[in-house]
Design a protein around this motif. Structure first.
Motif, PDB file in Angstrom:
ATOM      1  N   GLY A  12      51.947  42.462  41.219  1.00  0.00           N
ATOM      2  CA  GLY A  12      51.961  43.853  41.093  1.00  0.00           C
ATOM      3  C   GLY A  12      50.937  44.293  41.146  1.00  0.00           C
ATOM      4  N   GLY A  13      49.679  43.869  41.135  1.00  0.00           N
ATOM      5  CA  GLY A  13      48.359  44.521  41.061  1.00  0.00           C
ATOM      6  C   GLY A  13      47.494  43.418  40.666  1.00  0.00           C
ATOM      7  N   THR A  14      46.098  43.892  40.234  1.00  0.00           N
ATOM      8  CA  THR A  14      45.042  43.392  39.737  1.00  0.00           C
ATOM      9  C   THR A  14      44.615  43.803  38.537  1.00  0.00           C
ATOM     10  N   LEU A  15      43.922  43.052  37.617  1.00  0.00           N
ATOM     11  CA  LEU A  15      43.255  43.808  36.548  1.00  0.00           C
ATOM     12  C   LEU A  15      42.231  44.949  36.770  1.00  0.00           C
ATOM     13  N   SER A  16      42.308  46.054  36.493  1.00  0.00           N
ATOM     14  CA  SER A  16      41.365  46.850  36.795  1.00  0.00           C
ATOM     15  C   SER A  16      41.276  47.913  35.703  1.00  0.00           C
ATOM     16  N   ALA A  29      39.481  38.736  47.580  1.00  0.00           N
ATOM     17  CA  ALA A  29      38.058  38.624  47.340  1.00  0.00           C
ATOM     18  C   ALA A  29      37.457  39.845  46.949  1.00  0.00           C
ATOM     19  N   THR A  30      38.008  40.290  45.863  1.00  0.00           N
ATOM     20  CA  THR A  30      37.300  41.619  45.342  1.00  0.00           C
ATOM     21  C   THR A  30      36.898  41.450  43.878  1.00  0.00           C
ATOM     22  N   VAL A  31      36.229  42.276  43.292  1.00  0.00           N
ATOM     23  CA  VAL A  31      35.934  42.171  41.704  1.00  0.00           C
ATOM     24  C   VAL A  31      37.055  42.132  40.928  1.00  0.00           C
ATOM     25  N   GLU A  32      38.076  42.900  41.568  1.00  0.00           N
ATOM     26  CA  GLU A  32      39.460  42.920  40.592  1.00  0.00           C
ATOM     27  C   GLU A  32      40.173  41.647  40.837  1.00  0.00           C
ATOM     28  N   GLY A  33      40.212  41.149  42.056  1.00  0.00           N
ATOM     29  CA  GLY A  33      40.922  39.762  42.207  1.00  0.00           C
ATOM     30  C   GLY A  33      40.075  38.626  41.841  1.00  0.00           C
ATOM     31  N   ALA A  34      38.820  38.768  41.691  1.00  0.00           N
ATOM     32  CA  ALA A  34      38.144  37.426  40.842  1.00  0.00           C
ATOM     33  C   ALA A  34      38.264  37.901  39.403  1.00  0.00           C
ATOM     34  N   THR A  35      38.313  38.805  38.960  1.00  0.00           N
ATOM     35  CA  THR A  35      38.625  39.082  37.418  1.00  0.00           C
ATOM     36  C   THR A  35      40.080  38.621  37.059  1.00  0.00           C
ATOM     37  N   THR A  36      40.976  38.876  37.886  1.00  0.00           N
ATOM     38  CA  THR A  36      42.460  38.359  37.706  1.00  0.00           C
ATOM     39  C   THR A  36      42.301  36.857  37.628  1.00  0.00           C
ATOM     40  N   MET A  37      41.800  36.411  38.641  1.00  0.00           N
ATOM     41  CA  MET A  37      41.815  34.898  38.926  1.00  0.00           C
ATOM     42  C   MET A  37      41.160  34.249  37.508  1.00  0.00           C
ATOM     43  N   HIS A  38      40.052  34.664  37.339  1.00  0.00           N
ATOM     44  CA  HIS A  38      39.393  34.037  36.199  1.00  0.00           C
ATOM     45  C   HIS A  38      40.404  34.240  34.680  1.00  0.00           C
ATOM     46  N   TRP A  39      40.869  35.430  34.648  1.00  0.00           N
ATOM     47  CA  TRP A  39      41.680  35.665  33.710  1.00  0.00           C
ATOM     48  C   TRP A  39      43.045  34.720  33.577  1.00  0.00           C
ATOM     49  N   ARG A  50      45.057  27.585  31.487  1.00  0.00           N
ATOM     50  CA  ARG A  50      44.055  26.454  31.127  1.00  0.00           C
ATOM     51  C   ARG A  50      44.828  25.381  29.785  1.00  0.00           C
ATOM     52  N   PRO A  51      45.295  25.960  28.730  1.00  0.00           N
ATOM     53  CA  PRO A  51      45.946  25.344  27.624  1.00  0.00           C
ATOM     54  C   PRO A  51      47.291  24.443  28.069  1.00  0.00           C
ATOM     55  N   SER A  52      48.100  24.890  29.253  1.00  0.00           N
ATOM     56  CA  SER A  52      49.121  24.386  29.707  1.00  0.00           C
ATOM     57  C   SER A  52      48.999  23.221  30.350  1.00  0.00           C
ATOM     58  N   GLY A  53      47.685  22.748  30.969  1.00  0.00           N
ATOM     59  CA  GLY A  53      47.713  21.416  31.765  1.00  0.00           C
ATOM     60  C   GLY A  53      48.200  21.566  32.936  1.00  0.00           C
ATOM     61  N   VAL A  54      48.570  22.505  33.271  1.00  0.00           N
ATOM     62  CA  VAL A  54      49.049  22.647  34.880  1.00  0.00           C
ATOM     63  C   VAL A  54      47.939  22.829  35.707  1.00  0.00           C
ATOM     64  N   MET A  55      48.033  22.311  36.701  1.00  0.00           N
ATOM     65  CA  MET A  55      46.625  22.023  37.829  1.00  0.00           C
ATOM     66  C   MET A  55      46.675  23.561  38.196  1.00  0.00           C
ATOM     67  N   VAL A  56      45.504  24.402  38.432  1.00  0.00           N
ATOM     68  CA  VAL A  56      45.400  25.677  38.934  1.00  0.00           C
ATOM     69  C   VAL A  56      44.268  25.585  40.135  1.00  0.00           C
ATOM     70  N   SER A  57      44.451  26.139  41.261  1.00  0.00           N
ATOM     71  CA  SER A  57      43.770  26.111  42.277  1.00  0.00           C
ATOM     72  C   SER A  57      43.694  27.474  43.007  1.00  0.00           C
ATOM     73  N   GLN A  58      42.529  27.590  43.812  1.00  0.00           N
ATOM     74  CA  GLN A  58      42.626  28.995  44.399  1.00  0.00           C
ATOM     75  C   GLN A  58      42.401  28.897  45.857  1.00  0.00           C
ATOM     76  N   VAL A  59      42.872  29.831  46.626  1.00  0.00           N
ATOM     77  CA  VAL A  59      42.406  29.879  48.289  1.00  0.00           C
ATOM     78  C   VAL A  59      41.194  29.885  48.625  1.00  0.00           C
ATOM     79  N   ALA A  60      40.683  29.298  49.591  1.00  0.00           N
ATOM     80  CA  ALA A  60      39.281  29.120  50.000  1.00  0.00           C
ATOM     81  C   ALA A  60      39.047  30.572  50.401  1.00  0.00           C
TER      82      ALA A  60
END
Length: 197
Positions: free
Chosen positions: A107-111, A144-154, A160-170
């Protein structure tokens, strides 16, 4: 002078994405050439959809049922979740038929500029599924925006603590793209994501 009903229809149509005043006039004129067959049929379909559209409680998709048809499909890989920014991204992936799992619409990205923080994103359904052990992999398919990258990093840090594999589209050079026509950011992403040939 009062605005006519036709002018009001043109004004409403011109507010739709991709339609300016001239395109809206052409669309309305086409509808008016066959008001019974086209205009009333469209009006009925719009009214019925407006009454029945729902937001899927499982993923955030828009559909006429809850859960949506994708979430209810027993042939989907329920352990593979693709996270997208909005419903149009989900529909684009479905149109391409490239993902056979389920989705989560943020429903959006961090901004910070727009005042959108983590509490404004639709992450609870995903976090609940992960906590219940129902997710094997989360694919982050954000722009591939600043907001998208920020949201992906967050999200990566949050998951990370869940141990679930996390990938991102190329990201990088599109199919059929010429290098000399690409912007610097796309070229940098393409070179950074290179892999053995």
């Amino acid at each position: 002078m009062a605005e006519s009903q036709i002018d009001r229809l043109i004004t409403q149509m011109s507010r739709l994405p991709g339609l300016g005043p001239r395109s809206a006039r052409r669309a309305v004129l086409s509808l008016l050439r066959d008001p019974q067959g086209r205009l009333l049929t469209l009006a009925r379909a719009m009214e019925e959809t407006a009454r029945s559209v729902k937001t899927c409680s499982a993923c955030g998709n828009l559909d006429t049922c809850d859960p949506c048809h994708i979430c209810a499909d027993p042939h989907r890989d329920r352990e593979l979740v693709c996270v997208v920014e909005n419903v149009s991204d989900l529909w684009a992936l479905e149109r391409a038929a490239v993902h056979r799992g389920i989705y989560l619409v943020l429903g959006g990205t961090l901004s910070a500029l727009s005042g959108i923080g983590p509490e404004n994103l639709n992450t609870e359904p995903l976090l609940g599924r992960i906590q219940e052990g129902q997710v094997r992999e989360v694919i982050l398919a954000l722009g591939a925006t600043v907001e998208g990258a920020t949201t992906m990093h967050w999200l990566q840090e949050k998951l990370r603590p869940s141990g679930v594999m996390v990938s991102q589209v190329a990201q990088g050079v599109p199919v059929g793209g010429a290098l000399d026509l690409l912007d610097d950011g796309t070229l940098a992403a393409a070179l950074g994501a290179r892999r053995p040939a």
